[in-house]
Design a protein around this motif. Sequence first.
Motif, PDB file in Angstrom:
ATOM      1  N   LEU A 109       0.835  -1.191   0.000  1.00 55.08           N
ATOM      2  CA  LEU A 109       0.000   0.000   0.000  1.00 55.08           C
ATOM      3  C   LEU A 109       0.875   1.250   0.000  1.00 55.08           C
ATOM      4  CD1 LEU A 109      -2.779   1.336   0.176  1.00 55.08           C
ATOM      5  CD2 LEU A 109      -2.670   1.097   2.673  1.00 55.08           C
ATOM      6  N   TYR A 110       1.988   1.185   0.680  1.00 55.17           N
ATOM      7  CA  TYR A 110       2.887   2.340   0.749  1.00 55.17           C
ATOM      8  C   TYR A 110       3.441   2.690  -0.636  1.00 55.17           C
ATOM      9  CZ  TYR A 110       6.400   5.551   2.613  1.00 55.17           C
ATOM     10  OH  TYR A 110       7.151   6.661   2.896  1.00 55.17           O
ATOM     11  N   CYS A 139       1.871   2.296  -3.417  1.00 53.43           N
ATOM     12  CA  CYS A 139       0.779   3.017  -4.095  1.00 53.43           C
ATOM     13  C   CYS A 139       0.707   4.457  -3.619  1.00 53.43           C
ATOM     14  CB  CYS A 139      -0.545   2.314  -3.844  1.00 53.43           C
ATOM     15  SG  CYS A 139      -0.695   0.689  -4.620  1.00 53.43           S
ATOM     16  N   PHE A 140       0.860   4.632  -2.308  1.00 59.19           N
ATOM     17  CA  PHE A 140       0.845   5.982  -1.736  1.00 59.19           C
ATOM     18  C   PHE A 140       1.938   6.849  -2.355  1.00 59.19           C
ATOM     19  CE2 PHE A 140       2.955   8.655   1.540  1.00 59.19           C
ATOM     20  CZ  PHE A 140       1.995   9.645   1.654  1.00 59.19           C
ATOM     21  N   CYS A 142       1.094   8.499  -5.547  1.00 64.19           N
ATOM     22  CA  CYS A 142       0.011   9.481  -5.508  1.00 64.19           C
ATOM     23  C   CYS A 142       0.508  10.834  -5.012  1.00 64.19           C
ATOM     24  CB  CYS A 142      -1.118   8.978  -4.610  1.00 64.19           C
ATOM     25  SG  CYS A 142      -1.916   7.476  -5.225  1.00 64.19           S
ATOM     26  N   ILE A 155      -3.642  12.313   0.004  1.00 58.49           N
ATOM     27  CA  ILE A 155      -4.711  11.471   0.542  1.00 58.49           C
ATOM     28  C   ILE A 155      -6.034  12.213   0.438  1.00 58.49           C
ATOM     29  CG2 ILE A 155      -5.577  10.291   2.596  1.00 58.49           C
ATOM     30  CD1 ILE A 155      -3.068   9.020   1.568  1.00 58.49           C
ATOM     31  N   SER A 214      -4.940  11.068  -6.118  1.00 60.36           N
ATOM     32  CA  SER A 214      -4.857  10.832  -4.681  1.00 60.36           C
ATOM     33  C   SER A 214      -5.180   9.384  -4.350  1.00 60.36           C
ATOM     34  CB  SER A 214      -5.821  11.754  -3.932  1.00 60.36           C
ATOM     35  OG  SER A 214      -7.163  11.502  -4.316  1.00 60.36           O
ATOM     36  N   LEU A 215      -4.861   9.008  -3.122  1.00 60.14           N
ATOM     37  CA  LEU A 215      -5.236   7.715  -2.563  1.00 60.14           C
ATOM     38  C   LEU A 215      -6.443   7.961  -1.675  1.00 60.14           C
ATOM     39  CD1 LEU A 215      -4.741   4.698  -1.963  1.00 60.14           C
ATOM     40  CD2 LEU A 215      -3.040   5.410  -0.256  1.00 60.14           C
ATOM     41  N   LEU A 247      -5.521   3.412   7.171  1.00 57.10           N
ATOM     42  CA  LEU A 247      -5.022   4.786   7.109  1.00 57.10           C
ATOM     43  C   LEU A 247      -4.012   5.030   8.230  1.00 57.10           C
ATOM     44  CD1 LEU A 247      -5.221   7.730   5.993  1.00 57.10           C
ATOM     45  CD2 LEU A 247      -7.062   8.084   7.670  1.00 57.10           C
ATOM     46  N   LEU A 290      -0.752   3.068   7.639  1.00 61.51           N
ATOM     47  CA  LEU A 290       0.021   3.681   6.570  1.00 61.51           C
ATOM     48  C   LEU A 290       0.745   4.921   7.098  1.00 61.51           C
ATOM     49  CD1 LEU A 290       0.766   3.803   3.534  1.00 61.51           C
ATOM     50  CD2 LEU A 290      -1.257   5.252   3.211  1.00 61.51           C
ATOM     51  N   HIS A 312       4.735   5.449   7.216  1.00 58.85           N
ATOM     52  CA  HIS A 312       5.325   6.600   6.536  1.00 58.85           C
ATOM     53  C   HIS A 312       6.208   7.392   7.491  1.00 58.85           C
ATOM     54  CE1 HIS A 312       5.796   9.934   3.795  1.00 58.85           C
ATOM     55  NE2 HIS A 312       5.119  10.767   4.584  1.00 58.85           N
ATOM     56  N   LEU A 347       0.893  11.894   7.029  1.00 58.20           N
ATOM     57  CA  LEU A 347       1.025  11.562   5.608  1.00 58.20           C
ATOM     58  C   LEU A 347       1.281  12.798   4.748  1.00 58.20           C
ATOM     59  CD1 LEU A 347      -1.783   8.869   5.431  1.00 58.20           C
ATOM     60  CD2 LEU A 347       0.660   8.480   5.026  1.00 58.20           C
TER      61      LEU A 347
END
Length: 429
Positions: free
Chosen positions: A6-7, A9-10, A13, A16, A27-28, A78, A81, A85, A137
């Motif tokens: 998932l990170y 993918c972040f 982007c 958020i 955005s995610l 969320l 993540l 991060h 984030l």
Amino acid sequence: MRIEELYQCFLQCDGISIDTRNITPNSLFFALKGDNFDANNLVQEALDKGASFVVMDNKKKLSNPDKMFWYADALMALQELAKYHRQQLGLPILALTGSNGKTTTKELILAVLSKKYNVKGTRGNLNNHIGVPLTLLSFTDETDIGVVEMGANHLGEIAHLCELADPDFGYITNFGRAHLEGFGSFEGVIKAKSELYDYLENNYKLAFTNTDDGLQDAKTMTFARYTFGTDEQNDLVIEKYDAQPMASITTKKTLFTSNLTGIYNATNIAAAVAIGQYFKIPIADAQKAVNQYTPTNNRSQWIEKGGNQILLDAYNANPSSMEAALDNFIQLENKTSKVLFLGDMFELGAESSKEHLALIQKLEGLDNLTTFYIGTHFFEHQKDSSREFFYKDYDSFSKAFQKNMIPQESLLLIKGSRGMALERILELL
């Protein structure tokens, strides 16, 4: 999907999103749920409006596995993540909590630190279990220092937010009578806010401490701290606090003036200056930052309207902040009259009636003062008076209020809990 995936993918982007009404392109999107909404029903809309990926927790809505990622709990995803991060960035983070003055102190800290660093902090007061992850984030490789505001109304919340943010430094503005319904008592407030101290001590981190506050001083004696206050043994000695007419301090033979009211804001200034000194901000730069800071968002804003001077402090209210604001307002000089517009204080639980009555009694017998009490909690203590007026809600007040009820060139204070939205009074004036 693992958090590491998932990170990645972040990282592709640009930010958020959690609200389809203001989707950020590329955005995610996290499909969060609340008491009255479920964003799982809006995941396709989020993609259509520009989100690149969505995180959801309703498998029945999973129609595009290339763009939609399922987790058992989208909110937990969320938070995980954000924590991951924060670990990847490894930047120093200052956590800030307290009953009153969190957001103003945070803004002052950001103003001071920005004189030397690329500093980023909580936007507005997004300081809860959703806001803190969003703040974390928002930090990037270019962020030198992060400032994270933490709010809570129940035990355990600050501890949880500390686990996410892993702060290196912490500051508690004060311990006040706020959110008593959730904390149960003032002792519960102290215990809850002190979860930040517990985290700092257990992880060998540093607390910024106002030693003029006995509770802060006592609770931080056993671990690393940087102190400020009037005692000459402090790391930063405050030579003078003042609030006539605006909040100011003198330290290192330097006068810091401000656009803020009240002695409580002088303490907030001192905290920002102390933190700036720890991070090697030149005293002249810190002075300039404080002098130029202007409050916004209905917090201690001076407004002139219809020949009256208005102190708008309608963002929030609890017994401690209300008492401090009233003490400050009462001592302000004015040639004609003073007028108070006070709205209900919320989340006080069983203490609500007592606390509202205490404020009414505090103002009894004061000369040259007219008070408008607005809300059901104040209304239950209504009485006949030529200088005190009680209204069960804002609508009742707005229908009854006339401009001629206020003498010209008066000094006005507007203060109440956020739910009262008393800034609407400006339209009536």
